[in-house]
Structure formats: structure tokens, C-alpha cells
Design an enzyme around this catalytic site. Structure first.
Site, PDB file in Angstrom:
ATOM      1  N   ILE A  58       0.889  -1.383   0.041  1.00  0.00           N
ATOM      2  CA  ILE A  58       0.163   0.005   0.015  1.00  0.00           C
ATOM      3  C   ILE A  58       0.805   1.648   0.112  1.00  0.00           C
ATOM      4  O   ILE A  58       1.811   1.078   0.733  1.00  0.00           O
ATOM      5  CB  ILE A  58      -0.954  -0.037   1.258  1.00  0.00           C
ATOM      6  CG1 ILE A  58      -1.769  -1.069   1.551  1.00  0.00           C
ATOM      7  CG2 ILE A  58      -1.841   1.309   1.176  1.00  0.00           C
ATOM      8  CD1 ILE A  58      -2.611  -1.258   2.481  1.00  0.00           C
ATOM      9  N   ASP A  59       0.678   2.152  -0.891  1.00  0.00           N
ATOM     10  CA  ASP A  59       1.367   3.454  -0.955  1.00  0.00           C
ATOM     11  C   ASP A  59       1.507   3.923   0.583  1.00  0.00           C
ATOM     12  O   ASP A  59       0.538   3.764   1.487  1.00  0.00           O
ATOM     13  CB  ASP A  59       0.870   4.549  -1.569  1.00  0.00           C
ATOM     14  CG  ASP A  59       0.747   3.976  -3.316  1.00  0.00           C
ATOM     15  OD1 ASP A  59       1.631   3.179  -3.504  1.00  0.00           O
ATOM     16  OD2 ASP A  59      -0.038   4.611  -3.940  1.00  0.00           O
ATOM     17  N   ARG A  60       2.661   4.635   0.974  1.00  0.00           N
ATOM     18  CA  ARG A  60       2.799   5.536   2.210  1.00  0.00           C
ATOM     19  C   ARG A  60       1.592   6.410   2.432  1.00  0.00           C
ATOM     20  O   ARG A  60       1.270   6.470   3.532  1.00  0.00           O
ATOM     21  CB  ARG A  60       4.081   6.010   2.202  1.00  0.00           C
ATOM     22  CG  ARG A  60       4.521   6.920   3.298  1.00  0.00           C
ATOM     23  CD  ARG A  60       5.698   7.358   3.268  1.00  0.00           C
ATOM     24  NE  ARG A  60       5.731   8.647   2.626  1.00  0.00           N
ATOM     25  CZ  ARG A  60       5.439   9.808   2.826  1.00  0.00           C
ATOM     26  NH1 ARG A  60       5.126  10.300   4.120  1.00  0.00           N
ATOM     27  NH2 ARG A  60       5.351  10.784   2.099  1.00  0.00           N
TER      28      ARG A  60
END
Length: 299
Positions: free
Chosen positions: A140-142
Site C-alpha cells: 500500500i502506498d505510504r
């Protein structure tokens, strides 16, 4: 991850990074590391070796005078000086002998990389739970919040990773984004995504599609709306790129449609949430379904 990586101990929740030693002119291991990693000073490598932070495959410390031996592997423990704290905490939603389901906050990276090490979800969980074998099963993207899954047993990782490779996982996201009059929803956005400029941004180009997202309207209020996004493929930044390409940029997106280089503001998180994830467990045969407890608010 190699067998040696799995055997070697973690330090403060951080596992060792592996470096393969190629053929070359270096007389000592210190010469190689000082040359191969110019951003880290020779004095810093000397200090790390003195502290036992550079080890061989058996876990034995490698000293600064050790002769260079090509075609072997060494391991080192990363350090990030002056790492900025991230003042948001994850919530553990489920744990058994096989899986860990976590509700990730915005701004917290999944794994160490770049300027993030201790303040990453993986390292925090290892420190909190004392489970050195944890590994993320997807990314998951930051900047994105929501559901993150981790495997616990090394021998089961391939079975869980296969679910994602074979698209046997049902993932649903929620986004707050612009409202556009006249756009017929639901729709499936299909496009070919490639690396753009700078390298960390993706862009859509002509060609055979390699990404698909189902976009559905949940509710609309004024210039904003809540959308349900179901990725049918798993490209990096896929949802953000597709929404921007539809003229529906996600609120507070600093990458799309234009790059925003202003300082990051924790009061303005990307309005993208990994809402739910479901699949049939390949190890237990159980139906698994996890949902985030976080909420996005319409303006």
C-alpha cells in the site's frame, strides 16, 4: 527473501540487507563498501563494523581488515540518521497463527526504504509483537491508509503471495475526489501505465492496457464525491493515475495530476482508503474478509 535473510536475527525490528560481492579490484571488504556506497562515509562503515552491523551468512561479524572475497554475500543493518517521527499508529484487527490484518494510517510506509526505517509499519509490528518472520503480503502506498496483510509463517508465504499474483483477492478502496458532471458511472478504466517523469510518477500512454479499475459512485455533495474503487490489476499508483485520468483527481493527491513539491502536511492526507479485502485462505480454506475502521469525510 533468501534463507540466510530468514535465519539472521533482526535488530530493533530491522532485518539485514543483503549485498552480493562481484569480482573486482577491492582488497578488503571495507574498500568495497566505501566504494559501492559513496553516500555512506568510510568512517561510518568502520563504525558499523566495530558495532557488529556487518555480518556474513553465518551471522559472524565482518571486521574492517577482512579480505575481499568475490561471489559471496554479506549482510548489513541499515541505519537512518535523524529519522523524522510519524505520529500515527496502526491498529491490529486480526491475528492468528497464519495472518495478521492491520489498519494502516496515512503517511506510514509499509516497509523500510529511503529515509524511513524505524517509522515503518513492518518494523513497528516486529517490535510490538516480537515476530521476526512477519512479511507483507502486498503493498500500500505510504500516503494511503487502510487494510494491510502480513504473513507470519515463512513456509506459507508463497501460498499467500500466489493469491495476489493470480488475482484471487478482492480489494475495494474508497476515495474522496472531484465530481464531474456528465460522467456515466459505474465504468471500468483501462489504460497502459508506464514510468513517467520523475521516475516515481506513473503515466498513461497509448498501447495495450495493463491496468483496470472499476469506478463506482457512492455519494456526491457539491463539487466532491465518494467513490468505490475496485482494482482489477495491481499497478503502483493505479487508482491515483486512473482517477486523475478521468478528470477526478483524489483530494490532496500530491503526485497527480501535477506534482506538488511543497512540504508534506499531515493535516491534508491523501483521501484514499483501502476499505476492504477478501479471499479464500489457501492454508486453512476459510473465507477471509477484513474491513478498515477508518473513515474519509466529504468536504
Amino acid at each position: 527473501m533468501s534463507e540466510a535473510n530468514q535465519r539472521l536475527p533482526t535488530r530493533n525490528g530491522v532485518g539485514p540487507s543483503c549485498v552480493g560481492l562481484p569480482a573486482g579490484p577491492w582488497a578488503t571488504v571495507l574498500d568495497f563498501f566505501a566504494d559501492r556506497f559513496p553516500d555512506v562515509s568510510r568512517a561510518t562503515w568502520l563504525q558499523r563494523m566495530a558495532e557488529g552491523l556487518l555480518i556474513d551468512e553465518a551471522g559472524a561479524p565482518v571486521h574492517s581488515h577482512a579480505a575481499y572475497r568475490p561471489h559471496t554475500r554479506l549482510y548489513y543493518y541499515r541505519e537512518v540518521p535523524s529519522e523524522a517521527p510519524i505520529p500515527f499508529e496502526a491498529e491490529i484487527l486480526f491475528q492468528d497463527d497464519h495472518l495478521l490484518a492491520v489498519d494502516k494510517p496515512h503517511f506510514l510506509p509499509m516497509v523500510p526504504g529511503g529515509r524511513y526505517l524505524q517509522h515503518t509499519l513492518l518494523v513497528r509490528l516486529k517490535q510490538q509483537l516480537g515476530i521476526d518472520t512477519l512479511v507483507p503480503l502486498h503493498r500500500i502506498d505510504r500516503e494511503t491508509a487502510g487494510m494491510a496483510l502480513f504473513g507470519i509463517r515463512p513456509e506459507e508465504r508463497d501460498a499467500y503471495h500466489a493469491l495476489f499474483r493470480e488475482r484471487a483477492v478482492h480489494k475495494h478502496y474508497e476515495a474522496i475526489a472531484a465530481w464531474r458532471e456528465g460522467l456515466e458511472l459505474p465504468l471500468v478504466r483501462r489504460s497502459r501505465m508506464v514510468e513517467g517523469t520523475p521516475f516515481f510518477r506513473l503515466q498513461e500512454v497509448e498501447g495495450t492496457p495493463n491496468s483496470q479499475t472499476l469506478v463506482e459512485l457512492v455519494e456526491q455533495r457539491g463539487d466532491w464525491a465518494r467513490y468505490r474503487l475496485s482494482p482489477l490489476t495491481g499497478r503502483r499508483h493505479q487508482l491515483r493515475v486512473h482517477m486523475a485520468g478521468l478528470g477526478l483527481p483524489i483530494r490532496y493527491d500530491r503526485f497527480y495530476p501535477e506534482l506538488d513539491n511543497s512540504p508534506e502536511d499531515h493535516a491534508r492526507p491523501l483521501q484514499l482508503l483501502a476499505r476492504a479485502i477478501g479471499f479464500t485462505d489457501p492454508v486453512t480454506g476459510q473465507a477471509r474478509h477484513f474491513e478498515s475502521r477508518r473513515r474519509l469525510a466529504l468536504p
